[in-house]
Design a protein around this motif. Sequence first.
Motif, PDB file in Angstrom:
ATOM      1  N   VAL A 176      -1.484  -9.016 -98.757  1.00  0.00           N
ATOM      2  CA  VAL A 176      -0.479  -9.464 -99.008  1.00  0.00           C
ATOM      3  C   VAL A 176      -0.437  -9.607 -97.363  1.00  0.00           C
ATOM      4  O   VAL A 176       1.098  -9.984 -96.519  1.00  0.00           O
ATOM      5  CB  VAL A 176       0.413  -8.159 -99.021  1.00  0.00           C
ATOM      6  N   VAL A 177      -1.412 -10.523 -95.995  1.00  0.00           N
ATOM      7  CA  VAL A 177      -1.254 -10.581 -95.127  1.00  0.00           C
ATOM      8  C   VAL A 177      -0.116 -12.091 -95.331  1.00  0.00           C
ATOM      9  O   VAL A 177       0.951 -12.121 -94.130  1.00  0.00           O
ATOM     10  CB  VAL A 177      -1.724 -11.189 -94.330  1.00  0.00           C
ATOM     11  N   ARG A 178       0.052 -12.513 -95.192  1.00  0.00           N
ATOM     12  CA  ARG A 178       1.310 -13.953 -95.352  1.00  0.00           C
ATOM     13  C   ARG A 178       2.359 -13.737 -95.902  1.00  0.00           C
ATOM     14  O   ARG A 178       2.848 -14.120 -95.103  1.00  0.00           O
ATOM     15  CB  ARG A 178       0.450 -14.366 -96.950  1.00  0.00           C
ATOM     16  N   PHE A 179       2.587 -12.894 -96.807  1.00  0.00           N
ATOM     17  CA  PHE A 179       4.455 -11.891 -96.691  1.00  0.00           C
ATOM     18  C   PHE A 179       4.199 -11.185 -95.404  1.00  0.00           C
ATOM     19  O   PHE A 179       5.706 -11.345 -95.327  1.00  0.00           O
ATOM     20  CB  PHE A 179       4.192 -11.413 -98.191  1.00  0.00           C
ATOM     21  N   HIS A 180       3.617 -10.890 -94.949  1.00  0.00           N
ATOM     22  CA  HIS A 180       3.854 -10.243 -94.038  1.00  0.00           C
ATOM     23  C   HIS A 180       4.289 -11.130 -92.347  1.00  0.00           C
ATOM     24  O   HIS A 180       4.469 -10.015 -91.668  1.00  0.00           O
ATOM     25  CB  HIS A 180       3.038  -8.980 -93.278  1.00  0.00           C
ATOM     26  N   THR A 181       3.604 -11.515 -92.185  1.00  0.00           N
ATOM     27  CA  THR A 181       3.042 -12.768 -91.424  1.00  0.00           C
ATOM     28  C   THR A 181       3.775 -14.035 -91.718  1.00  0.00           C
ATOM     29  O   THR A 181       3.951 -14.915 -90.231  1.00  0.00           O
ATOM     30  CB  THR A 181       1.735 -13.116 -90.407  1.00  0.00           C
ATOM     31  N   VAL A 182       4.722 -14.761 -92.502  1.00  0.00           N
ATOM     32  CA  VAL A 182       4.992 -15.551 -92.923  1.00  0.00           C
ATOM     33  C   VAL A 182       6.215 -15.522 -92.971  1.00  0.00           C
ATOM     34  O   VAL A 182       7.515 -15.638 -91.987  1.00  0.00           O
ATOM     35  CB  VAL A 182       4.379 -16.786 -93.788  1.00  0.00           C
ATOM     36  N   TYR A 183       6.373 -14.954 -94.376  1.00  0.00           N
ATOM     37  CA  TYR A 183       7.875 -14.591 -94.940  1.00  0.00           C
ATOM     38  C   TYR A 183       8.774 -13.611 -93.958  1.00  0.00           C
ATOM     39  O   TYR A 183       9.704 -14.208 -93.356  1.00  0.00           O
ATOM     40  CB  TYR A 183       7.591 -14.808 -96.478  1.00  0.00           C
ATOM     41  N   TRP A 184       8.008 -12.538 -93.816  1.00  0.00           N
ATOM     42  CA  TRP A 184       8.457 -11.975 -93.226  1.00  0.00           C
ATOM     43  C   TRP A 184      10.042 -12.132 -91.848  1.00  0.00           C
ATOM     44  O   TRP A 184      10.442 -12.250 -91.419  1.00  0.00           O
ATOM     45  CB  TRP A 184       7.556 -10.359 -93.078  1.00  0.00           C
ATOM     46  N   PRO A 185       8.740 -12.631 -90.827  1.00  0.00           N
ATOM     47  CA  PRO A 185       9.423 -13.056 -89.434  1.00  0.00           C
ATOM     48  C   PRO A 185      10.398 -13.781 -89.669  1.00  0.00           C
ATOM     49  O   PRO A 185      11.273 -13.891 -89.105  1.00  0.00           O
ATOM     50  CB  PRO A 185       7.632 -12.858 -88.830  1.00  0.00           C
ATOM     51  N   ALA A 186       9.976 -14.939 -90.495  1.00  0.00           N
ATOM     52  CA  ALA A 186      10.596 -15.701 -90.526  1.00  0.00           C
ATOM     53  C   ALA A 186      11.963 -15.322 -91.354  1.00  0.00           C
ATOM     54  O   ALA A 186      13.390 -15.600 -90.540  1.00  0.00           O
ATOM     55  CB  ALA A 186      10.821 -16.557 -92.468  1.00  0.00           C
ATOM     56  N   PHE A 187      12.305 -14.405 -92.132  1.00  0.00           N
ATOM     57  CA  PHE A 187      13.563 -13.773 -92.787  1.00  0.00           C
ATOM     58  C   PHE A 187      13.910 -12.567 -92.006  1.00  0.00           C
ATOM     59  O   PHE A 187      15.704 -13.462 -91.047  1.00  0.00           O
ATOM     60  CB  PHE A 187      13.188 -13.060 -93.755  1.00  0.00           C
ATOM     61  N   LEU A 188      12.824 -11.993 -90.803  1.00  0.00           N
ATOM     62  CA  LEU A 188      13.491 -11.426 -89.715  1.00  0.00           C
ATOM     63  C   LEU A 188      14.534 -12.621 -88.975  1.00  0.00           C
ATOM     64  O   LEU A 188      15.887 -11.544 -87.675  1.00  0.00           O
ATOM     65  CB  LEU A 188      13.186  -9.989 -89.038  1.00  0.00           C
ATOM     66  N   ILE A 189      14.208 -13.582 -88.241  1.00  0.00           N
ATOM     67  CA  ILE A 189      14.277 -13.628 -87.407  1.00  0.00           C
ATOM     68  C   ILE A 189      16.100 -15.023 -87.683  1.00  0.00           C
ATOM     69  O   ILE A 189      16.337 -15.313 -86.699  1.00  0.00           O
ATOM     70  CB  ILE A 189      13.425 -15.657 -86.054  1.00  0.00           C
ATOM     71  N   SER A 190      15.841 -14.968 -88.858  1.00  0.00           N
ATOM     72  CA  SER A 190      16.856 -15.698 -89.535  1.00  0.00           C
ATOM     73  C   SER A 190      18.100 -15.018 -90.039  1.00  0.00           C
ATOM     74  O   SER A 190      19.790 -15.133 -89.547  1.00  0.00           O
ATOM     75  CB  SER A 190      16.459 -16.243 -91.527  1.00  0.00           C
ATOM     76  N   ALA A 191      18.288 -13.757 -90.229  1.00  0.00           N
ATOM     77  CA  ALA A 191      18.636 -12.567 -89.287  1.00  0.00           C
ATOM     78  C   ALA A 191      19.450 -12.102 -88.623  1.00  0.00           C
ATOM     79  O   ALA A 191      20.235 -11.116 -88.227  1.00  0.00           O
ATOM     80  CB  ALA A 191      18.959 -11.378 -90.849  1.00  0.00           C
ATOM     81  N   GLY A 192      18.655 -12.710 -87.529  1.00  0.00           N
ATOM     82  CA  GLY A 192      18.967 -12.131 -86.114  1.00  0.00           C
ATOM     83  C   GLY A 192      18.367 -11.079 -85.738  1.00  0.00           C
ATOM     84  O   GLY A 192      19.056 -10.297 -85.144  1.00  0.00           O
ATOM     85  N   LEU A 193      17.778 -10.738 -86.037  1.00  0.00           N
ATOM     86  CA  LEU A 193      16.439  -9.029 -86.089  1.00  0.00           C
ATOM     87  C   LEU A 193      15.314  -9.585 -85.267  1.00  0.00           C
ATOM     88  O   LEU A 193      14.471 -10.299 -85.037  1.00  0.00           O
ATOM     89  CB  LEU A 193      16.218  -8.621 -86.898  1.00  0.00           C
ATOM     90  N   SER A 194      14.667  -8.784 -84.638  1.00  0.00           N
ATOM     91  CA  SER A 194      13.848  -8.952 -83.444  1.00  0.00           C
ATOM     92  C   SER A 194      12.210  -8.162 -84.556  1.00  0.00           C
ATOM     93  O   SER A 194      12.425  -7.595 -85.445  1.00  0.00           O
ATOM     94  CB  SER A 194      13.676  -7.714 -82.244  1.00  0.00           C
ATOM     95  N   LEU A 195      11.454  -8.690 -84.228  1.00  0.00           N
ATOM     96  CA  LEU A 195       9.852  -9.077 -85.121  1.00  0.00           C
ATOM     97  C   LEU A 195       9.288  -7.610 -84.602  1.00  0.00           C
ATOM     98  O   LEU A 195       9.249  -7.290 -83.901  1.00  0.00           O
ATOM     99  CB  LEU A 195       9.838 -10.026 -84.481  1.00  0.00           C
ATOM    100  N   PRO A 196       8.312  -7.463 -85.965  1.00  0.00           N
ATOM    101  CA  PRO A 196       7.219  -5.739 -86.295  1.00  0.00           C
ATOM    102  C   PRO A 196       6.409  -6.240 -84.694  1.00  0.00           C
ATOM    103  O   PRO A 196       6.412  -7.700 -85.076  1.00  0.00           O
ATOM    104  CB  PRO A 196       6.326  -6.059 -87.037  1.00  0.00           C
TER     105      PRO A 196
END
Length: 516
Positions: A269-289
Amino acid sequence: MSKPRFYLTTAIAYPNGRPHMGHAYEAIASDVIARFKRLDGHEVRFLTGTDEHGLKIDQAARAAGMAPKDYVDQMVAPFRSLDEQLGISFDRFIRTTDADHKALVQALWQRMAANGDLYLGRYEGWYSVRDEAYYDAAELIEAQDAAGATVKLSPQGTPVEWTVEESWFFRLSAYQERLLALFDGQPDFIQPQSRFNEMRAFVAGGLTDLSVSRTSFDWGIPVPGDERHVMYVWLDALANYLTGADGSGRGGLDGEWWPADLHIVGKDVVRFHTVYWPAFLISAGLSLPKTVFGHGFLLNRGEKMSKTLGNVVDPAEMATRFGVDRLRWFLCREVAFGDDGSYSDEAIVERTNADLANGIGNLAQRSLSMVAKNLGGVMPTRAGAPGETEVRLKEAFLAGSEAYFGAMNGLALHKALDALMGMVAAANGYFAENAPWALAKTDVTRMAEVLAATLDATRRIVILAQPFMPASTAQLLDQLGVAEDAREFSGFNTAVDAGVQLPPPAGVFPRITLEG
Ligand code: MSP
């Protein structure tokens, strides 16, 4: 001065079956890190839980003839009780059906929509219900089914189905450059290195927009403003880390613990956490893990655990049979963290007898019983001027503890235990070399010094072993006379005062056999 904060999470498990050893492994490894950080002076928040929406759960509930919410309410219990049995020190057990989570996911969606990243379209492509994942045709592999027909499978080997439906899309394609900049600018973001390389290559190969809603079933969080759609279960699930970052339970996007320091997840599940998740967060203007660590898979005697092979073992039963701390020790010691690893009853017995019964247990037992027998259980005074053997012991411990902390901070749990076992060997060597049982007859003052040095070495070992074996190290520290407020790493160099009366010693790690 306030303590530095550390927020870590596990993946949240699908409760569509009983928890297996892979779940136990992830929970234990994450708990070891959480406990390490607490002992190391951090204020820690540790989140774990269950991922309860989506088609896979919906289908499992149907098969059980139950409404999905009733189904998950019943299925979650063994996950939570396994965590409790294993001593997992979570601060919150989040369920994606919790009300604050639902509110948060909808707020997240609105932020992504406000940024212009969501649009309505039509999805036509492959979907794996087992993985809850969309795949490009080029990623699929061909295999023969039982009847000899050619079927398409996901790269994980799970069945895929052709899916056509109206869907909201997330403009993932617009994030390729930003993700590559993130990976290159922050090479620690994905660990270990092999997973970094894989994900970088995946993103460099180009990204297509991601379908983030479904209309063909309704077990999910409704899309704000378009309630015919429920959100894609991974968007919902990933956002659990944000929900859990809000200690007040309000469900705000500004949780005081965000951003997470560490997401611990399995390699699948690394792909979901390192590709989708940061993209969602950037889109929402939030900082990244700060870091996503992808651990390996646990295999049963080298084979994948599966119902078909009949080799799925119940981790609760294993923990009861071997003892929680033996299981925790074995999994962290035997499996290089990041790589796949294997377990078997024989390996658990062998490893824990060698390290715990013969190693740490023997060291504690021999020195404590000599103090009880020869010194009335009173902590002896240490040597005034250390002799040559004390100097060597001290050097071994300086190098060993430095290696331990370096490994723990680098998430190499197995290397930390290698270093710890090196310290056990040095302490057992010191004890054997000085033969205090012989000194008991010839030089009681020197005997007392040797016992004091051995007990201090044992105290240091047990303090460092605490994240791995919380219950048995607590018993040992009681026996060693270490006060409860002197067990953090900040007290590592503070010896127990001479003259302290120790409780009667009792073995903590008896040898075990396969028969039990
Ligand atoms: N629900 C998703 C994760 C969502 S996180 C926002 C999921 N659930 S799972 O139940 O299938 O897996 C939970 C975790 O266990 C994942 O990190 C997964 O990689 C891990 N493991 C599942 N099988 C495993 C092994 N055999 N060995 C080690 N870890 C394994 O994926």
